[in-house]
Motif scaffolding. Sequence first.
Motif: not given
Length: 617
Positions: A30-33, A80-85
């Motif tokens: 799982p990814l931390p969203l 931006s945080a979503a793109r990096a994740l």
Amino acid sequence: MPPFSARPGSAGTVYFSLLGPLTAVVDGRPLPLGPRKQRLVLATLLSRPNTPVPVDVLTDVVWPEGPPRTARKNLQVYVSAARALFGGAGGDDRDRVVHDCGGYRLRVEEGELDTLRFRTLARAGRAAGERGDLRTAARLLREALDLWGERLPLHDLRDSAGVAEEAERLEARCLTVYEDWAEAEIETGRAGSALDGLRDLVERHPFRERLRAAWMNSLHQTGRQAEALAVYDDYRQLLARELGLEPSPAMAALYRTMLGGGRAARPAASRSAALGASLPADSRHFTGRDDELTRLLRVSGGTDGSVLVVSGPAGVGKSALAVRAAHLLADGFPDGRVHVRARQEDGSPRDRNDMLDELGRLCDVGGPGRPDPVRAENAWQDWLSRHRALIVLDDVADEASVRGLLPRSGRCSAVLTARGQLAGLESAHRTALAAPDDDEALELLGTLIGEDRLRTDRPAALRIVRACGALPLAVAVSGMRLAVLRHLPLAEYADRLDDPTSALDELVAGDVSVRSRLAAGWRDLSADNRGALVRLAGDAGDGAFTLERAMAALDRDERGTIRAVEALIDTGAVTSPAGEVTAHAALYEVPRLLCLYAREEGAGAGAAGVRTAPPLS
């Protein structure tokens, strides 16, 4: 119900899920969203995959009580945080979240999002059912339901009104697929497999009639007739107690059939069958529109009479939607379903009395000869008050042309399609159709040119539907043209459509022309509306514009510009945001092909020395 299990795509890709809590996994991890506001942004983008979501929509979801002054900067931080994740997690060099048309678009493939996979399986299952292959239909629908697992979609974010609304739509789609699956199981003699699930869902959704009917049929088929009859009796009492209503005629007929100990039989040919024959054939290429079709069936199929207006620009699929709904509502209207076109072949409006005469002939109202209009209208209204029929008035020009034709009392319903909003009709329900998303448009193209050919160059196929503005008429014409020109590469045809000087010339298939349809809508516009549209189309390179750009293009003050834009919205020539938003925050749009046509008209009028712009104010 088998336990839910994620179905991620290929190794290393991110797999998103909305059918339950919002999650994203990579290779089972799982990814931390991120914080709640970031997850609200992601949920909203994933709810509209591969579709630009305006900034004002995201703002309303994240800050429903009113955005802070830093709202846009905060949204940029979340994106931006979503793109990096996602970039770091999936090892994918694609930019998942891109800026597009004044908003953001999250790019995702079918195998990377459970709702897309669910939709594909559900459509394949329904298609199999329509072909009569009920076992295949039941299997595919069951695969779709296994993705759902009867959980509440996005239940971790439902305290947000915007997300809750989308979650309710997802749940309604899931319930519809469950009903499709249960009915397929019953038809193939396997009613027992649906019994427990139907009971649980009826307890959670007690007013959903189709679920109850399937539960009744399951009980009846498995020899539990008394329980099946009790389900109906409980429903009848619930409706009377809570809503003051009776079950629908179709539900009552099912009860009477079971009470007699038999299976429902196909009714004998009758006057209602003759009325039903006045409907055009249902399109074999109808795709998508799940939410709009569900709403239309719910409103028009209610026990009380109703009037519903389906509005939208020319070629958006209003008539196809209304006809599909009318075919599906056969059981709810025992006195028939009647379709009448409200325009002549040249696109000019028909006289109201001519339409009244046609309705009278179709429904056997009045005697021979043509009565005076007042007597004819009174006779028609008397017939409506005593029957249960569905009236479809297609391509209505304005309110005056249908006043007196719509039911004033009784249990008849009417569905009107129109380019404009018909705002002057009181007590009408309204559904505004926009162009479908890319996936639905691609599905339509695939039905016409073949899925194999579409898969050979999917990027080019996507360019084609986007060059068409995803307008169903234009996509269908492209498909018909390509079906004939089998030698033409999709990429070459996409190049032709991308060229604004030749796009409308390419959108012709036999006697079907997108330009002629746009021309009919153009003739309906007033001179002022035409002039405003020419100026807006010339200023908006991609068709999208803000209030500030409109003020500059029209050379008007704010109040005058708002009036001009809203007049175009009322005609269907300009689209506006679906939700409430201030005029300054709204992103308006002239559909691409109408934009091209308006520029042609503006250039032609300018060459002829005709003034096309409205008076300045």
